[in-house]
Structure formats: structure tokens, C-alpha cells
Design a protein around this motif. Structure first.
Motif, PDB file in Angstrom:
ATOM      1  N   GLY A 216       0.860  -1.300   0.190  1.00 19.09           N
ATOM      2  CA  GLY A 216       0.115  -0.129  -0.001  1.00 19.09           C
ATOM      3  C   GLY A 216       0.919   1.144   0.074  1.00 19.09           C
ATOM      4  O   GLY A 216       0.424   2.088   0.795  1.00 19.09           O
ATOM      5  N   PHE A 217       1.898   1.210  -0.779  1.00 19.54           N
ATOM      6  CA  PHE A 217       2.766   2.479  -0.896  1.00 19.54           C
ATOM      7  C   PHE A 217       1.749   3.558  -1.247  1.00 19.54           C
ATOM      8  O   PHE A 217       1.220   3.396  -2.634  1.00 19.54           O
ATOM      9  CB  PHE A 217       3.761   2.066  -1.902  1.00 19.54           C
ATOM     10  N   THR A 218       1.958   4.828  -0.616  1.00 20.32           N
ATOM     11  CA  THR A 218       1.318   6.026  -1.096  1.00 20.32           C
ATOM     12  C   THR A 218       2.334   7.248  -1.653  1.00 20.32           C
ATOM     13  O   THR A 218       1.860   8.204  -2.117  1.00 20.32           O
ATOM     14  CB  THR A 218       0.466   6.643  -0.101  1.00 20.32           C
ATOM     15  N   THR A 219       3.601   6.897  -1.923  1.00 23.93           N
ATOM     16  CA  THR A 219       4.359   7.640  -2.391  1.00 23.93           C
ATOM     17  C   THR A 219       4.695   7.234  -3.802  1.00 23.93           C
ATOM     18  O   THR A 219       4.732   5.775  -4.165  1.00 23.93           O
ATOM     19  CB  THR A 219       5.648   7.788  -1.535  1.00 23.93           C
ATOM     20  N   ALA A 220       5.425   8.067  -4.632  1.00 20.86           N
ATOM     21  CA  ALA A 220       5.600   7.557  -5.989  1.00 20.86           C
ATOM     22  C   ALA A 220       7.070   6.960  -6.091  1.00 20.86           C
ATOM     23  O   ALA A 220       7.378   6.275  -7.139  1.00 20.86           O
ATOM     24  CB  ALA A 220       5.704   8.778  -7.071  1.00 20.86           C
ATOM     25  N   TRP A 221       7.969   7.160  -5.078  1.00 23.13           N
ATOM     26  CA  TRP A 221       9.149   6.563  -4.909  1.00 23.13           C
ATOM     27  C   TRP A 221       9.641   6.065  -3.706  1.00 23.13           C
ATOM     28  O   TRP A 221       9.019   6.497  -2.635  1.00 23.13           O
ATOM     29  CB  TRP A 221      10.153   7.870  -5.304  1.00 23.13           C
ATOM     30  N   VAL A 222      10.378   4.999  -3.667  1.00 25.97           N
ATOM     31  CA  VAL A 222      10.726   4.348  -2.224  1.00 25.97           C
ATOM     32  C   VAL A 222      12.374   3.790  -2.531  1.00 25.97           C
ATOM     33  O   VAL A 222      12.759   4.131  -3.545  1.00 25.97           O
ATOM     34  CB  VAL A 222       9.852   3.040  -2.119  1.00 25.97           C
ATOM     35  N   ALA A 223      12.600   3.264  -1.351  1.00 29.55           N
ATOM     36  CA  ALA A 223      14.140   2.978  -1.374  1.00 29.55           C
ATOM     37  C   ALA A 223      14.028   1.530  -1.915  1.00 29.55           C
ATOM     38  O   ALA A 223      13.221   0.849  -1.802  1.00 29.55           O
ATOM     39  CB  ALA A 223      14.664   2.887   0.090  1.00 29.55           C
ATOM     40  N   PRO A 224      15.189   0.953  -2.437  1.00 29.53           N
ATOM     41  CA  PRO A 224      15.316  -0.010  -3.256  1.00 29.53           C
ATOM     42  C   PRO A 224      15.166  -1.460  -2.451  1.00 29.53           C
ATOM     43  O   PRO A 224      14.980  -2.482  -2.889  1.00 29.53           O
ATOM     44  CB  PRO A 224      16.545  -0.063  -3.988  1.00 29.53           C
ATOM     45  N   VAL A 225      15.566  -1.100  -1.008  1.00 32.08           N
ATOM     46  CA  VAL A 225      15.258  -2.289  -0.191  1.00 32.08           C
ATOM     47  C   VAL A 225      14.645  -1.619   1.133  1.00 32.08           C
ATOM     48  O   VAL A 225      14.842  -0.767   1.540  1.00 32.08           O
ATOM     49  CB  VAL A 225      16.715  -3.133   0.376  1.00 32.08           C
ATOM     50  N   ALA A 260      11.462  -2.153  -6.851  1.00 32.66           N
ATOM     51  CA  ALA A 260      11.582  -0.919  -7.699  1.00 32.66           C
ATOM     52  C   ALA A 260      11.348   0.271  -7.175  1.00 32.66           C
ATOM     53  O   ALA A 260      10.194   0.274  -6.173  1.00 32.66           O
ATOM     54  CB  ALA A 260      10.525  -1.476  -8.953  1.00 32.66           C
ATOM     55  N   VAL A 261      12.222   1.255  -7.280  1.00 35.72           N
ATOM     56  CA  VAL A 261      12.267   2.418  -6.453  1.00 35.72           C
ATOM     57  C   VAL A 261      11.091   3.325  -7.226  1.00 35.72           C
ATOM     58  O   VAL A 261      10.674   4.027  -6.397  1.00 35.72           O
ATOM     59  CB  VAL A 261      13.446   3.125  -6.596  1.00 35.72           C
ATOM     60  N   GLY A 262      10.452   3.071  -8.365  1.00 36.99           N
ATOM     61  CA  GLY A 262       9.303   3.851  -8.851  1.00 36.99           C
ATOM     62  C   GLY A 262       8.673   3.173 -10.029  1.00 36.99           C
ATOM     63  O   GLY A 262       9.006   2.137 -10.459  1.00 36.99           O
ATOM     64  N   THR A 263       7.674   3.779 -10.566  1.00 36.36           N
ATOM     65  CA  THR A 263       6.942   3.280 -11.671  1.00 36.36           C
ATOM     66  C   THR A 263       8.160   3.254 -13.132  1.00 36.36           C
ATOM     67  O   THR A 263       8.773   4.000 -13.354  1.00 36.36           O
ATOM     68  CB  THR A 263       5.876   4.025 -12.048  1.00 36.36           C
ATOM     69  N   GLY A 264       8.031   2.112 -13.629  1.00 37.23           N
ATOM     70  CA  GLY A 264       8.900   1.961 -14.896  1.00 37.23           C
ATOM     71  C   GLY A 264       8.817   0.692 -15.611  1.00 37.23           C
ATOM     72  O   GLY A 264       7.638  -0.152 -15.523  1.00 37.23           O
ATOM     73  N   LEU A 281      15.974  -0.661 -15.040  1.00 33.55           N
ATOM     74  CA  LEU A 281      14.568  -0.096 -15.397  1.00 33.55           C
ATOM     75  C   LEU A 281      14.654   1.149 -15.855  1.00 33.55           C
ATOM     76  O   LEU A 281      15.847   1.944 -15.379  1.00 33.55           O
ATOM     77  CB  LEU A 281      13.834   0.075 -13.787  1.00 33.55           C
ATOM     78  N   LYS A 282      13.651   1.516 -16.585  1.00 31.88           N
ATOM     79  CA  LYS A 282      13.657   2.813 -17.406  1.00 31.88           C
ATOM     80  C   LYS A 282      12.446   3.502 -16.558  1.00 31.88           C
ATOM     81  O   LYS A 282      11.445   2.798 -16.498  1.00 31.88           O
ATOM     82  CB  LYS A 282      13.243   2.611 -19.046  1.00 31.88           C
ATOM     83  N   HIS A 283      12.630   4.817 -16.177  1.00 36.57           N
ATOM     84  CA  HIS A 283      11.504   5.431 -15.491  1.00 36.57           C
ATOM     85  C   HIS A 283      11.149   6.846 -16.303  1.00 36.57           C
ATOM     86  O   HIS A 283      12.059   7.169 -17.270  1.00 36.57           O
ATOM     87  CB  HIS A 283      12.389   6.150 -14.316  1.00 36.57           C
ATOM     88  N   ALA A 284      10.099   7.329 -16.158  1.00 30.18           N
ATOM     89  CA  ALA A 284       9.965   8.639 -16.813  1.00 30.18           C
ATOM     90  C   ALA A 284      10.765   9.506 -16.718  1.00 30.18           C
ATOM     91  O   ALA A 284      11.486   9.958 -15.724  1.00 30.18           O
ATOM     92  CB  ALA A 284       8.461   9.240 -16.273  1.00 30.18           C
ATOM     93  N   GLY A 285      10.902  10.545 -17.613  1.00 24.89           N
ATOM     94  CA  GLY A 285      12.040  11.714 -17.617  1.00 24.89           C
ATOM     95  C   GLY A 285      13.171  11.313 -17.934  1.00 24.89           C
ATOM     96  O   GLY A 285      14.275  12.011 -17.988  1.00 24.89           O
ATOM     97  N   GLY A 286      13.482  10.069 -18.704  1.00 20.64           N
ATOM     98  CA  GLY A 286      14.644   9.916 -19.201  1.00 20.64           C
ATOM     99  C   GLY A 286      15.935   9.012 -18.424  1.00 20.64           C
ATOM    100  O   GLY A 286      17.020   9.221 -18.568  1.00 20.64           O
ATOM    101  N   HIS A 304       6.103  -3.820 -17.185  1.00 24.18           N
ATOM    102  CA  HIS A 304       5.941  -2.735 -16.278  1.00 24.18           C
ATOM    103  C   HIS A 304       5.828  -3.087 -14.790  1.00 24.18           C
ATOM    104  O   HIS A 304       5.492  -4.132 -14.323  1.00 24.18           O
ATOM    105  CB  HIS A 304       4.767  -1.953 -16.937  1.00 24.18           C
ATOM    106  N   VAL A 305       6.637  -2.172 -14.020  1.00 29.17           N
ATOM    107  CA  VAL A 305       6.620  -2.371 -12.706  1.00 29.17           C
ATOM    108  C   VAL A 305       5.862  -1.086 -11.887  1.00 29.17           C
ATOM    109  O   VAL A 305       6.071  -0.034 -12.577  1.00 29.17           O
ATOM    110  CB  VAL A 305       7.965  -2.418 -12.016  1.00 29.17           C
ATOM    111  N   ARG A 306       5.678  -1.173 -10.624  1.00 33.01           N
ATOM    112  CA  ARG A 306       4.999  -0.207  -9.603  1.00 33.01           C
ATOM    113  C   ARG A 306       5.713   0.120  -8.499  1.00 33.01           C
ATOM    114  O   ARG A 306       6.997  -0.747  -8.329  1.00 33.01           O
ATOM    115  CB  ARG A 306       3.640  -0.494  -9.332  1.00 33.01           C
ATOM    116  N   PRO A 307       5.783   1.344  -8.060  1.00 38.74           N
ATOM    117  CA  PRO A 307       6.750   1.473  -6.851  1.00 38.74           C
ATOM    118  C   PRO A 307       6.762   0.612  -5.737  1.00 38.74           C
ATOM    119  O   PRO A 307       5.614   0.207  -5.390  1.00 38.74           O
ATOM    120  CB  PRO A 307       6.463   2.983  -6.331  1.00 38.74           C
TER     121      PRO A 307
END
Length: 352
Positions: A216-225, A260-264, A281-286, A304-307
Motif C-alpha cells: 500500500g505505498f502512497t508515495t511515487a518513490w521508495v528505497a530499493p530495499v 523497484a524504486v518507482g514506476t517504470g 529499469l527505465k523511468h519517466a524523464g529519461g 511494467h513495474v510499480r513503486p
């Protein structure tokens, strides 16, 4: 400077109600065809035992704290009991002083004798009243103290019994925790051996699907572990690297779920070379993120993966001196374009 970060406490549950995390075969798995049931089984076993060990540790710590609190309550009750005993001893001394004072105040005669020798009914009534009041006050005080002593003794016995029960339960939890950790270490060894074989062959075994808990992550980015100790940092020097370290290392045990640290989208999954088993992983913004020295992967190229989604398990494959996750952020999928991953994550609200 080395940094530390603690994970959130898991929701307390009974160990017997732990969910069994099992591997799920998928169509992608069947397409690879190079991975047997044992390959996916050990990855799933490590993931399951990893969660069980975390829950057991949390329960052990909770039980330990409760036992310490109960022990402190028992000790406080014992101190109160000691004070009450001293108070009762003081009352007995007061009784002696009252008797001596009565004797001296009545010309050397006890109050009872004065009443017998009273010269008038008024003197008799005054003597009787004084005697009754003094006797009642002392008796009430002693009775009250004895009731308090009985109550405190019962409280102290109950607190001690509860502490002993908690201590016994915590001993059982410690044994259970140690057993889970032994199994986990054995499973981690098997997982790493499989990973080493894949790297030596230069062929990945394919994605191993793992059932992960609801986050239930509510943030767009998280730590990798989730739980880690930071080790080698971006730009640091050393004999292990040709020039400078190009990522941030997270010291974690083999089999730790990597997120995954973010959507990608999965740009690349590869085995062999200095990074061992790695995912890009490739993320938005290049931007791209790399997860290296893995023991297994849980995603396929193009997926495709989620945060926060589990994309693999940490290991020590490739040019690695011990279990850890090597994490990079890049402006291209290839080496040589890395940027500081700690600053990059901080800009996105993730403080390591």
C-alpha cells in the motif's frame, strides 16, 4: 559516514498464521523453459522464510519489552511492600511510646488502672473515652497497613508470575526465531549457488514469481530495499573499481527482496560480467535505475513495474566481496552515465 535506516514494524500476527509465500509459475516462466521447479522453490522458500524471520524478530522484541516491563512492575511492588513493612514496624514502636506516655501522664499508673481508681463517673468516662480513642486509632492503622501489605503481596506475586510467564514465552520465541534463521541461512546458500551457476553459464534462469505482501505505498518513490545498512557510496575509491564507485551499496543478506524504486519498465535483465545478475529499469524523464549482484530476478524484460514491487532478491554475484545490493541511477541504460543515487532519490522524497 555510515548511515542506518530501520524499516516499519510489521503488523503483529501469530506465527502459526504466517502466510506461506509460494512461487507462481507464469506463461513467461514456461517460455524460458530453462528453470526447473527446484529453482523457483528455493527463491520462494527464501522469500517466505525472510518474512517469517522478520515477524519472529518483531514478536520476540515485543515479548522481550513486555517481560522487562512486567519485571519492573514486580520490582516496584516489592519496594512498596518493603516500605509498608517498615511502616507497620514503626506503628508497633508508636504503640510502645503511647503506652509509656500514658503511664507517665497518669502518675505512673496505666490508663486501665486510672479508670478503676477513678474518683467520679466523669473521670471514669473521660479515661474510658481517651483509652478507646487511642486504642481504636492504633488498631485501625494496623488493620489498614495489614490490608495494604496483603494487597501489595498479592500484586507482587501476580506481577512476578506474569513476568515469569512472559519470560518463558520469550524463550520459546527465541528458539523459534533461531530455527527460522537457520533454515533461512541454508536456503540462502542454495539460492546463491544457483545464482553463481547462472552467472558462470552467462544465462539467466528467468523470472521467479514471488507472492509479496500488500504494501500500500502512497508515495511515487521508495528505497530499493526495506531494511539495510549503507556501505560503499557513490564516487568512493577502492581497488575493486577501475576508477570510482558508480552507485550506492546497500548491505543486506542474500535473498532480501529488492524493490523497484518507482514506476517504470524493465529495460534489461542480464547475467554474467562484473555486475553478476542485474536488472535495469527505465523511468519517466529519461532516467534509469540499475539493481546489481542479485541472486534471482522476479520480472521479465519489457514488464511494467510499480513503486515498491519486488523485482528480485539480493545476492553476491559478479564482482562482489559480500552480500549487498549495488544500486545506480543513470541517464542512459549503460555504464558511464551514472549520477549520485542518494541525491537523486532525495529529490524524489526518499531519504536514505
Amino acid at each position: 559516514m555510515r548511515s542506518y535506516r530501520r524499516h516499519r514494524l510489521l503488523v503483529p500476527v501469530l506465527l502459526c498464521a504466517l502466510a506461506v509465500l509460494a512461487a507462481r509459475p507464469t506463461a513467461a516462466d514456461r517460455r524460458h523453459g530453462s528453470r526447473g521447479a527446484g529453482d523457483s522453490g528455493v527463491s520462494a522458500e527464501v522469500a517466505r522464510l525472510y518474512e517469517e524471520a522478520a515477524v519472529a524478530t518483531q514478536q520476540y522484541e515485543t515479548g522481550r519489552k513486555r517481560a522487562e516491563a512486567q519485571r519492573a512492575r514486580a520490582q516496584r511492588a516489592e519496594k512498596l511492600l518493603d516500605r509498608q513493612r517498615r511502616h507497620i514496624a514503626g506503628l508497633h514502636e508508636d504503640l510502645g511510646r503511647i503506652a509509656r506516655a500514658q503511664y507517665r501522664g497518669s502518675g505512673g499508673l496505666p490508663v486501665a488502672a486510672q479508670m478503676i481508681l477513678a474518683g467520679s463517673p466523669e473521670d471514669l468516662m473521660r479515661g474510658q473515652h481517651a483509652f478507646s480513642q487511642a486504642d481504636l486509632a492504633v488498631n485501625n492503622a494496623i488493620a489498614k497497613s495489614r490490608r495494604a501489605e496483603t494487597r501489595l503481596a498479592a500484586d507482587e506475586a501476580e506481577a512476578a508470575a506474569q513476568w515469569q510467564a512472559l519470560d518463558r514465552r520469550n524463550t520459546q520465541l527465541a528458539r523459534l526465531k533461531a530455527g527460522i534463521e537457520r533454515k533461512l541461512e541454508t536456503a540462502r546458500t542454495r539460492l546463491q549457488r544457483q545464482a553463481d551457476a547462472s552467472v558462470a553459464a552467462g544465462a539467466c534462469r528467468g523470472a521467479v514469481r514471488l507472492d509479496e505482501p500488500e504494501t500500500g505505498f502512497t508515495t511515487a518513490w521508495v528505497a530499493p530495499v526495506e531494511t539495510y545498512e549503507l556501505s560503499a557510496s557513490f564516487g568512493s575509491g577502492g581497488s575493486r573499481w577501475a576508477s570510482r564507485h558508480t552507485g550506492q551499496d546497500f548491505a543486506v543478506p542474500i535473498g532480501t527482496p529488492v524493490r523497484a524504486v518507482g514506476t517504470g519498465r524493465v529495460e534489461r535483465v542480464s547475467c554474467g560480467g562484473p555486475f553478476g545478475i542485474e536488472i535495469v529499469l527505465k523511468h519517466a524523464g529519461g532516467y534509469y535505475t540499475q539493481y546489481a549482484h542479485l541472486a534471482s530476478v522476479a520480472v521479465d524484460q519489457g514488464q511494467h513495474v510499480r513503486p515498491g514491487q519486488w523485482i528480485g532478491q539480493s545476492g553476491t554475484t559478479g564482482n562482489s566481496t559480500g552480500p549487498h545490493l549495488h544500486f545506480e541511477t543513470r541517464v542512459t541504460p549503460e555504464m558511464g552515465s551514472a549520477v549520485n543515487p542518494v541525491s537523486w532519490l532525495e529529490e524524489r522524497g526518499v531519504t536514505l
